[in-house]
Design a protein around this motif. Structure first.
Motif, PDB file in Angstrom:
ATOM      1  N   TYR A  93       0.849  -1.194   0.000  1.00 25.39           N
ATOM      2  CA  TYR A  93       0.000   0.000   0.000  1.00 25.39           C
ATOM      3  C   TYR A  93       0.883   1.242   0.000  1.00 25.39           C
ATOM      4  N   PRO A  94       0.937   1.994  -1.098  1.00 27.13           N
ATOM      5  CA  PRO A  94       1.704   3.236  -1.114  1.00 27.13           C
ATOM      6  C   PRO A  94       0.910   4.343  -0.434  1.00 27.13           C
ATOM      7  N   MET A  95       1.448   4.894   0.644  1.00 25.98           N
ATOM      8  CA  MET A  95       0.710   5.919   1.387  1.00 25.98           C
ATOM      9  C   MET A  95       1.673   6.683   2.278  1.00 25.98           C
ATOM     10  N   GLY A  96       1.218   7.831   2.772  1.00 26.36           N
ATOM     11  CA  GLY A  96       2.035   8.653   3.647  1.00 26.36           C
ATOM     12  C   GLY A  96       2.063   8.117   5.059  1.00 26.36           C
ATOM     13  N   SER A  97       2.946   8.696   5.874  1.00 29.20           N
ATOM     14  CA  SER A  97       3.174   8.172   7.220  1.00 29.20           C
ATOM     15  C   SER A  97       1.973   8.308   8.136  1.00 29.20           C
ATOM     16  N   TRP A  98       1.006   9.153   7.768  1.00 26.03           N
ATOM     17  CA  TRP A  98      -0.190   9.276   8.608  1.00 26.03           C
ATOM     18  C   TRP A  98      -0.961   7.959   8.706  1.00 26.03           C
ATOM     19  N   PHE A  99      -0.695   7.038   7.768  1.00 25.62           N
ATOM     20  CA  PHE A  99      -1.365   5.738   7.838  1.00 25.62           C
ATOM     21  C   PHE A  99      -1.031   5.027   9.141  1.00 25.62           C
ATOM     22  N   ALA A 100       0.141   5.306   9.714  1.00 29.22           N
ATOM     23  CA  ALA A 100       0.510   4.666  10.977  1.00 29.22           C
ATOM     24  C   ALA A 100      -0.465   5.048  12.085  1.00 29.22           C
ATOM     25  N   GLY A 101      -0.988   6.275  12.042  1.00 27.40           N
ATOM     26  CA  GLY A 101      -1.978   6.684  13.020  1.00 27.40           C
ATOM     27  C   GLY A 101      -3.258   5.907  12.874  1.00 27.40           C
ATOM     28  N   THR A 102      -3.644   5.615  11.627  1.00 29.84           N
ATOM     29  CA  THR A 102      -4.839   4.811  11.373  1.00 29.84           C
ATOM     30  C   THR A 102      -4.626   3.375  11.843  1.00 29.84           C
ATOM     31  N   GLU A 103      -3.452   2.826  11.532  1.00 28.92           N
ATOM     32  CA  GLU A 103      -3.146   1.448  11.931  1.00 28.92           C
ATOM     33  C   GLU A 103      -3.152   1.309  13.444  1.00 28.92           C
ATOM     34  N   ALA A 104      -2.679   2.341  14.146  1.00 31.95           N
ATOM     35  CA  ALA A 104      -2.611   2.282  15.610  1.00 31.95           C
ATOM     36  C   ALA A 104      -3.997   2.214  16.240  1.00 31.95           C
ATOM     37  N   LYS A 105      -4.989   2.775  15.551  1.00 35.37           N
ATOM     38  CA  LYS A 105      -6.349   2.805  16.089  1.00 35.37           C
ATOM     39  C   LYS A 105      -7.206   1.639  15.598  1.00 35.37           C
ATOM     40  N   ALA A 106      -6.689   0.866  14.641  1.00 36.80           N
ATOM     41  CA  ALA A 106      -7.475  -0.202  14.034  1.00 36.80           C
ATOM     42  C   ALA A 106      -7.624  -1.394  14.972  1.00 36.80           C
ATOM     43  N   THR A 107      -8.730  -2.090  14.834  1.00 34.71           N
ATOM     44  CA  THR A 107      -8.978  -3.299  15.602  1.00 34.71           C
ATOM     45  C   THR A 107      -8.481  -4.505  14.817  1.00 34.71           C
ATOM     46  N   ASP A 108      -7.525  -5.222  15.390  1.00 29.44           N
ATOM     47  CA  ASP A 108      -6.987  -6.440  14.781  1.00 29.44           C
ATOM     48  C   ASP A 108      -6.548  -6.230  13.331  1.00 29.44           C
ATOM     49  N   PRO A 109      -5.627  -5.286  13.067  1.00 26.44           N
ATOM     50  CA  PRO A 109      -5.144  -5.093  11.692  1.00 26.44           C
ATOM     51  C   PRO A 109      -4.221  -6.223  11.270  1.00 26.44           C
ATOM     52  N   ALA A 110      -3.963  -6.308   9.979  1.00 22.72           N
ATOM     53  CA  ALA A 110      -2.980  -7.260   9.465  1.00 22.72           C
ATOM     54  C   ALA A 110      -1.600  -6.910  10.033  1.00 22.72           C
ATOM     55  N   ASP A 111      -0.669  -7.854   9.928  1.00 25.98           N
ATOM     56  CA  ASP A 111       0.704  -7.631  10.381  1.00 25.98           C
ATOM     57  C   ASP A 111       1.416  -6.800   9.323  1.00 25.98           C
ATOM     58  N   ILE A 112       1.607  -5.518   9.604  1.00 25.13           N
ATOM     59  CA  ILE A 112       2.047  -4.548   8.593  1.00 25.13           C
ATOM     60  C   ILE A 112       3.419  -3.984   8.918  1.00 25.13           C
ATOM     61  N   GLY A 113       4.253  -3.889   7.900  1.00 24.26           N
ATOM     62  CA  GLY A 113       5.552  -3.237   8.009  1.00 24.26           C
ATOM     63  C   GLY A 113       5.643  -2.122   6.980  1.00 24.26           C
ATOM     64  N   VAL A 114       6.795  -1.473   6.903  1.00 25.92           N
ATOM     65  CA  VAL A 114       6.959  -0.367   5.964  1.00 25.92           C
ATOM     66  C   VAL A 114       8.413  -0.295   5.518  1.00 25.92           C
ATOM     67  N   PHE A 115       8.616   0.106   4.257  1.00 20.08           N
ATOM     68  CA  PHE A 115       9.962   0.396   3.771  1.00 20.08           C
ATOM     69  C   PHE A 115       9.918   1.661   2.928  1.00 20.08           C
ATOM     70  N   ARG A 116      11.033   2.376   2.918  1.00 22.76           N
ATOM     71  CA  ARG A 116      11.087   3.610   2.134  1.00 22.76           C
ATOM     72  C   ARG A 116      11.111   3.275   0.659  1.00 22.76           C
ATOM     73  N   ALA A 117      10.480   4.109  -0.139  1.00 28.22           N
ATOM     74  CA  ALA A 117      10.422   3.864  -1.572  1.00 28.22           C
ATOM     75  C   ALA A 117      11.825   3.844  -2.160  1.00 28.22           C
ATOM     76  N   PRO A 118      12.173   2.776  -2.862  1.00 27.50           N
ATOM     77  CA  PRO A 118      13.529   2.676  -3.419  1.00 27.50           C
ATOM     78  C   PRO A 118      13.653   3.419  -4.745  1.00 27.50           C
ATOM     79  N   ALA A 119      14.873   3.606  -5.160  1.00 29.00           N
ATOM     80  CA  ALA A 119      15.172   4.202  -6.469  1.00 29.00           C
ATOM     81  C   ALA A 119      15.514   3.090  -7.454  1.00 29.00           C
ATOM     82  N   PHE A 120      15.641   3.458  -8.724  1.00 27.22           N
ATOM     83  CA  PHE A 120      16.087   2.496  -9.732  1.00 27.22           C
ATOM     84  C   PHE A 120      17.539   2.124  -9.473  1.00 27.22           C
ATOM     85  N   GLU A 121      17.927   0.958  -9.926  1.00 29.11           N
ATOM     86  CA  GLU A 121      19.288   0.482  -9.734  1.00 29.11           C
ATOM     87  C   GLU A 121      20.303   1.522 -10.226  1.00 29.11           C
ATOM     88  N   GLY A 122      21.386   1.651  -9.459  1.00 29.68           N
ATOM     89  CA  GLY A 122      22.447   2.572  -9.844  1.00 29.68           C
ATOM     90  C   GLY A 122      22.289   3.978  -9.303  1.00 29.68           C
TER      91      GLY A 122
END
Length: 381
Positions: A226-255
């Motif tokens: 799910y591409p989204m801004g960091s405010w999604f973490a606030g939504t996840e914190a309030k959710a009831t029984d959310p999926a097991d969710i992680g996050v990584f910074r958007a990568p660049a193309f090789e090189g």
């Protein structure tokens, strides 16, 4: 103080936030001004015209047009050292101080989906991300969760900007001056996104999905990334029984070295030149952007982040806080139309959103790139 009032940022919240400041500064009474349904952006010009402007305004990043109405805060260390101060400066002057950042170039992911697809590490390049999407699709998952409305172009910008800005930090200025073209800079990202659509990694029915429904689909474990801004973490914190969710910074193309990170300022504060209490206003803003408790309370209520200011977080929030800690200030970039002096012609955000929707609808990448080039040519005259 004219403030943004929302379901999170209630009048009660604002009054409780400034009470310690009032207690410590006898004789200064902070009156919280609610803009009502019209919002801060619409209320401020009206109040300026009526001669009833506030001393302090919150939530409006300074613009070139607005700068003449604002106090230059460049002489205050707490302003010039605040998050994204340099990025939001105008002609070298600081007109606002904020509390933290809202990260934009992020990919949230379902850890169960990655495990089932045999993905043992988060992608660190666009090529690895594309490979991961293929594995997720093969494992029966909907790879990318997106939708209609404003959110459509978020994924394309998360795909393109980390590389574009890393390779050319002056991209916004060069585009606005007509020195670069959209097709010459955004081409690889648009072509890659078109490939994702063709492979079914981005569902073609996504345009019919509203933002709250897309968010809930991902939270409930129905999609993988799910591409989204960091405010999604606030939504996840309030959710009831959310999926097991992680996050990584958007990568660049090789090189590409040092991927850029899209980010917006969180809760910017400015002081109006028309204020008759500028010294008291400066004391208040300094408190709001430096006091440990005040900053942490503001960050927590809207799911924002700042290195060195912690609050009770979920594991996902902790992962985001680490991304903030690992991101050098020079890596931050605007998204959409931009901010400060790094801006694009008016209407860019709407246009790239419309063209991303066209990509999902099956319009060839070459046609989208040509349309964007034509839009810039028209906008720049």
């Amino acid at each position: 103080m004219l403030v943004n009032v929302t379901p999170n940022l209630t009048e009660e919240f604002w009054n409780e936030l400034v009470k310690p400041f009032e207690d410590a500064n006898a004789g200064i009474d902070v009156v919280v001004q609610n803009p009502g349904a019209e919002g801060v952006a619409a209320a401020l010009p009206r109040l300026l015209t009526a001669g009833d402007a506030p001393d302090v305004v919150q939530s409006l990043p300074p613009t070139v047009e607005m700068a003449p109405e604002l106090v230059d805060l460049s002489g205050y260390d707490w302003a010039t050292s605040a998050p994204l101060a340099e990025q939001y400066s105008i002609e070298g002057k600081t007109y606002m101080a904020g509390i933290g950042v809202q990260l934009q170039s992020l990919w949230f992911y379902n850890k169960t989906a990655f495990e089932e697809a045999g993905i043992t590490a988060v992608p660190t390049t666009v090529e690895e991300l594309t490979d991961a999407l293929g594995k997720l699709a093969d494992a029966g998952w909907t790879p990318v969760q997106t939708g209609g409305d404003w959110m459509t172009s978020h994924s394309l910008q998360a795909l393109g900007l980390p590389t574009i800005i890393a390779e050319d930090p002056d991209w916004f200025a060069r585009m606005s001056a007509g020195e670069d073209t959209f097709s010459g800079t955004y081409g690889p990202a648009v072509e890659t996104y078109a490939e994702w659509v063709a492979e079914g990694y981005v569902p073609k029915d996504a345009l019919g999905i509203k933002y709250p429904d897309a968010e809930q689909a991902f939270l409930s474990g129905k999609s993988a990334i799910y591409p989204m801004g960091s405010w999604f973490a606030g939504t996840e914190a309030k959710a009831t029984d959310p999926a097991d969710i992680g996050v990584f910074r958007a990568p660049a193309f090789e090189g590409t070295d040092g991927p850029a990170m899209g980010a917006n300022i969180a809760s910017p504060y400015s002081i109006l030149k028309s204020s008759e209490d500028q010294d008291a206003a400066a004391k208040l803003v300094e408190f709001l952007v430096t006091d440990q408790t005040a900053v942490a309370d503001q960050l927590e209520v809207d799911g924002n982040f700042r290195d060195g200011y912690e609050y009770e977080m979920t594991d996902l929030g902790t992962e985001l806080q680490q991304i903030v800690a690992d991101t050098p200030a020079e890596a931050y970039t605007p998204t959409g139309q931009g901010y400060g002096e790094r801006t694009l012609p008016t209407g860019y955000s709407d246009e790239i959103n419309a063209q991303t929707q066209a990509l999902i609808g099956g319009t060839p990448a070459a046609d989208v790139l040509s349309a964007m080039d034509d839009w810039f040519a028209s906008s720049l005259g």
